[in-house]
Design a protein around this motif. Structure first.
Motif, PDB file in Angstrom:
ATOM      1  N   HIS A 132     -17.214  16.205  12.235  1.00 55.66           N
ATOM      2  CA  HIS A 132     -17.969  15.218  12.928  1.00 55.66           C
ATOM      3  C   HIS A 132     -17.705  15.153  14.433  1.00 55.66           C
ATOM      4  O   HIS A 132     -18.329  14.602  15.049  1.00 55.66           O
ATOM      5  CB  HIS A 132     -17.950  13.877  12.234  1.00 55.66           C
ATOM      6  N   ILE A 133     -17.088  15.945  14.925  1.00 56.90           N
ATOM      7  CA  ILE A 133     -16.405  15.981  16.150  1.00 56.90           C
ATOM      8  C   ILE A 133     -17.241  17.087  17.033  1.00 56.90           C
ATOM      9  O   ILE A 133     -17.019  18.300  16.273  1.00 56.90           O
ATOM     10  CB  ILE A 133     -15.015  15.818  16.486  1.00 56.90           C
ATOM     11  N   GLU A 134     -17.828  16.858  18.133  1.00 60.13           N
ATOM     12  CA  GLU A 134     -18.407  17.887  18.776  1.00 60.13           C
ATOM     13  C   GLU A 134     -17.472  18.453  19.754  1.00 60.13           C
ATOM     14  O   GLU A 134     -16.927  17.520  20.703  1.00 60.13           O
ATOM     15  CB  GLU A 134     -19.842  17.425  19.536  1.00 60.13           C
ATOM     16  N   VAL A 135     -17.159  19.629  20.230  1.00 57.49           N
ATOM     17  CA  VAL A 135     -16.611  20.235  21.148  1.00 57.49           C
ATOM     18  C   VAL A 135     -17.303  21.292  22.019  1.00 57.49           C
ATOM     19  O   VAL A 135     -17.856  22.200  21.529  1.00 57.49           O
ATOM     20  CB  VAL A 135     -15.126  20.893  20.507  1.00 57.49           C
ATOM     21  N   ARG A 136     -17.215  21.022  23.268  1.00 66.76           N
ATOM     22  CA  ARG A 136     -17.710  22.083  24.174  1.00 66.76           C
ATOM     23  C   ARG A 136     -16.510  22.538  25.078  1.00 66.76           C
ATOM     24  O   ARG A 136     -15.766  21.842  25.412  1.00 66.76           O
ATOM     25  CB  ARG A 136     -18.579  21.342  25.142  1.00 66.76           C
ATOM     26  N   LYS A 137     -16.404  23.868  25.280  1.00 70.75           N
ATOM     27  CA  LYS A 137     -15.581  24.477  25.774  1.00 70.75           C
ATOM     28  C   LYS A 137     -15.877  25.148  27.133  1.00 70.75           C
ATOM     29  O   LYS A 137     -16.942  25.869  27.101  1.00 70.75           O
ATOM     30  CB  LYS A 137     -14.920  25.577  24.960  1.00 70.75           C
ATOM     31  N   VAL A 138     -15.115  24.849  28.237  1.00 65.60           N
ATOM     32  CA  VAL A 138     -15.372  25.551  29.559  1.00 65.60           C
ATOM     33  C   VAL A 138     -14.128  26.171  29.861  1.00 65.60           C
ATOM     34  O   VAL A 138     -13.130  25.826  30.208  1.00 65.60           O
ATOM     35  CB  VAL A 138     -15.748  24.364  30.584  1.00 65.60           C
ATOM     36  N   ASP A 139     -14.313  27.666  29.812  1.00 70.80           N
ATOM     37  CA  ASP A 139     -13.171  28.573  30.356  1.00 70.80           C
ATOM     38  C   ASP A 139     -13.536  29.025  31.517  1.00 70.80           C
ATOM     39  O   ASP A 139     -14.370  30.050  31.610  1.00 70.80           O
ATOM     40  CB  ASP A 139     -12.843  29.459  28.995  1.00 70.80           C
ATOM     41  N   LEU A 140     -13.027  28.770  32.701  1.00 67.12           N
ATOM     42  CA  LEU A 140     -13.290  29.069  33.928  1.00 67.12           C
ATOM     43  C   LEU A 140     -13.227  30.451  33.908  1.00 67.12           C
ATOM     44  O   LEU A 140     -13.872  31.312  34.964  1.00 67.12           O
ATOM     45  CB  LEU A 140     -12.882  28.279  35.024  1.00 67.12           C
ATOM     46  N   ALA A 141     -12.104  31.046  33.554  1.00 64.23           N
ATOM     47  CA  ALA A 141     -11.574  32.278  33.710  1.00 64.23           C
ATOM     48  C   ALA A 141     -12.427  33.339  33.075  1.00 64.23           C
ATOM     49  O   ALA A 141     -13.029  34.366  33.674  1.00 64.23           O
ATOM     50  CB  ALA A 141     -10.150  32.669  33.114  1.00 64.23           C
ATOM     51  N   VAL A 142     -12.926  32.940  31.897  1.00 65.05           N
ATOM     52  CA  VAL A 142     -13.927  33.718  31.004  1.00 65.05           C
ATOM     53  C   VAL A 142     -15.277  33.851  31.930  1.00 65.05           C
ATOM     54  O   VAL A 142     -16.049  34.933  32.061  1.00 65.05           O
ATOM     55  CB  VAL A 142     -14.280  33.316  29.490  1.00 65.05           C
ATOM     56  N   GLU A 143     -15.672  32.574  32.414  1.00 61.20           N
ATOM     57  CA  GLU A 143     -16.721  32.852  33.139  1.00 61.20           C
ATOM     58  C   GLU A 143     -16.827  33.749  34.681  1.00 61.20           C
ATOM     59  O   GLU A 143     -17.785  34.376  34.980  1.00 61.20           O
ATOM     60  CB  GLU A 143     -17.394  31.564  33.732  1.00 61.20           C
ATOM     61  N   LEU A 144     -15.673  33.617  34.949  1.00 64.47           N
ATOM     62  CA  LEU A 144     -15.270  34.566  36.240  1.00 64.47           C
ATOM     63  C   LEU A 144     -15.471  36.053  35.753  1.00 64.47           C
ATOM     64  O   LEU A 144     -15.773  36.966  36.685  1.00 64.47           O
ATOM     65  CB  LEU A 144     -14.106  34.419  36.967  1.00 64.47           C
ATOM     66  N   GLN A 145     -14.709  36.332  34.623  1.00 69.40           N
ATOM     67  CA  GLN A 145     -14.681  37.747  34.104  1.00 69.40           C
ATOM     68  C   GLN A 145     -16.253  38.149  33.676  1.00 69.40           C
ATOM     69  O   GLN A 145     -16.457  39.191  33.990  1.00 69.40           O
ATOM     70  CB  GLN A 145     -13.973  37.668  32.860  1.00 69.40           C
ATOM     71  N   ILE A 146     -17.030  37.179  33.181  1.00 68.44           N
ATOM     72  CA  ILE A 146     -18.432  37.631  33.116  1.00 68.44           C
ATOM     73  C   ILE A 146     -19.224  37.930  34.450  1.00 68.44           C
ATOM     74  O   ILE A 146     -19.908  38.900  34.564  1.00 68.44           O
ATOM     75  CB  ILE A 146     -19.128  36.464  32.400  1.00 68.44           C
ATOM     76  N   LEU A 147     -18.911  37.184  35.500  1.00 66.11           N
ATOM     77  CA  LEU A 147     -19.402  37.494  36.698  1.00 66.11           C
ATOM     78  C   LEU A 147     -18.953  38.676  37.298  1.00 66.11           C
ATOM     79  O   LEU A 147     -19.721  39.528  37.903  1.00 66.11           O
ATOM     80  CB  LEU A 147     -19.126  36.082  37.891  1.00 66.11           C
ATOM     81  N   SER A 148     -17.772  38.988  37.091  1.00 71.69           N
ATOM     82  CA  SER A 148     -16.952  40.207  37.594  1.00 71.69           C
ATOM     83  C   SER A 148     -17.841  41.402  36.985  1.00 71.69           C
ATOM     84  O   SER A 148     -17.922  42.555  37.493  1.00 71.69           O
ATOM     85  CB  SER A 148     -15.671  40.206  37.277  1.00 71.69           C
ATOM     86  N   PHE A 149     -18.213  41.376  35.620  1.00 72.91           N
ATOM     87  CA  PHE A 149     -18.788  42.220  34.953  1.00 72.91           C
ATOM     88  C   PHE A 149     -20.338  42.661  35.608  1.00 72.91           C
ATOM     89  O   PHE A 149     -20.532  43.920  35.968  1.00 72.91           O
ATOM     90  CB  PHE A 149     -19.202  42.096  33.537  1.00 72.91           C
ATOM     91  N   HIS A 150     -20.827  41.654  35.926  1.00 75.94           N
ATOM     92  CA  HIS A 150     -22.238  41.786  36.698  1.00 75.94           C
ATOM     93  C   HIS A 150     -21.881  42.331  38.157  1.00 75.94           C
ATOM     94  O   HIS A 150     -22.968  43.219  38.490  1.00 75.94           O
ATOM     95  CB  HIS A 150     -22.928  40.426  36.840  1.00 75.94           C
ATOM     96  N   VAL A 151     -21.006  42.083  38.746  1.00 77.14           N
ATOM     97  CA  VAL A 151     -20.746  42.652  40.091  1.00 77.14           C
ATOM     98  C   VAL A 151     -20.327  44.115  39.869  1.00 77.14           C
ATOM     99  O   VAL A 151     -20.946  44.998  40.727  1.00 77.14           O
ATOM    100  CB  VAL A 151     -19.572  42.044  40.740  1.00 77.14           C
ATOM    101  N   ALA A 152     -19.362  44.395  38.948  1.00 79.24           N
ATOM    102  CA  ALA A 152     -19.398  45.888  38.943  1.00 79.24           C
ATOM    103  C   ALA A 152     -20.328  46.763  38.354  1.00 79.24           C
ATOM    104  O   ALA A 152     -20.666  47.756  38.843  1.00 79.24           O
ATOM    105  CB  ALA A 152     -18.198  45.995  37.527  1.00 79.24           C
TER     106      ALA A 152
END
Length: 268
Positions: free
Chosen positions: A204-224
């Motif tokens: 019954h508990i809702e969890v939202r995860k914010v992983d800033l490192a993962v988000e930066l890695q995704i942006l790195s992929f788009h830059v590359a």
């Protein structure tokens, strides 16, 4: 855009049979939050109506998807006029549960926790920070953002007493699960987790995860990828605009197979 009087309900097409909140797809919920931010800005600038095209452009989605999202609210707009900004704001706030405040606790008063505790934008949007927790003895009792820091051992009691419904975890990963367990014990229903770890919680508990490192890695992929595309375009004289050189004899364009598709290159 259907006009009012289409059998869908009251003013602005407000439908009595509007989809219940639990039936709205998760992706649409995220977009509704974006629409609310955009609409609130428009309202502050004095706008009273907005077309689906204007709102979709400001929110960065296509107009068909936006109209589908708003139909979950029972809002269909008025032909030739669009949507009433104030009505749409109240509809989205209602479906997002923003008609009442949700008290927030921040656990882990390091750099990120300090920033969250001091951020003035939360209370105005219905998320007042009502409790702060840390293990550091030098921080206990010290006000941060006008609120004294409590010890982590007091999480269950303080959260229960203050009616905290949302817990924010900004601790190192080793402490995150223990903090999560304490928040759940204190009656917290939703958790925003900044720690890079998967939390184990009751159903019954809702969890939202914010992983800033993962988000930066995704942006790195788009830059590359864009850099690779630019390099391919500069070196290509045979296929204008494609980013692919002519067939090099290796079975297809750029040697990637008979269909000319591009394969991913992994660089170490």
């Amino acid at each position: 855009m259907p006009a009012n009087g289409n059998g869908r309900g009251g003013p602005n097409g407000d439908a009595p049979e509007a989809v219940r909140a639990k039936q709205i797809p998760e992706a649409a919920v995220a977009r509704l939050a974006v629409y609310l931010r955009v609409l609130s800005g428009m309202s502050e600038q004095g706008a009273t109506t907005v077309s689906s095209e204007e709102l979709s452009q400001a929110a960065g989605v296509n107009s068909a998807k936006l109209r589908k999202d708003l139909s979950y609210l029972g809002s269909y707009g008025t032909r030739g006029v669009g949507y009433e900004v104030s009505v749409l704001v109240s509809q989205i706030e209602r479906i997002l549960g923003l008609t009442r405040q949700h008290k927030v606790a921040v656990v882990g008063i390091g750099n990120l926790g300090h920033a969250l505790a001091n951020y003035g934008g939360f209370p105005g949007r219905g998320f007042p920070v009502e409790a702060l927790f840390d293990l550091d003895a030098d921080l206990i009792g010290v006000p941060v953002g006008g609120l004294p820091v409590s010890h982590m051992d007091d999480i269950p009691r303080v959260c229960a007493e203050r009616g905290i419904s949302i817990g924010v975890i900004a601790t190192p990963p080793t402490a995150a699960q223990s903090v999560c367990d304490r928040l759940v014990a204190g009656g917290v229903q939703c958790i925003l987790n900044f720690a890079p770890v998967v939390l184990q919680v009751p159903a019954h508990i809702e969890v939202r995860k914010v992983d800033l490192a993962v988000e930066l890695q995704i942006l790195s992929f788009h830059v590359a990828r864009r850099a690779d595309d630019a390099a391919g375009n500069q070196g290509n004289s045979g296929l204008p605009g494609t980013g692919l050189p002519p067939d090099n004899g290796k079975g297809g364009r750029n040697g990637s197979g008979p269909d000319g598709g591009r394969e991913m290159v992994v660089r170490s």
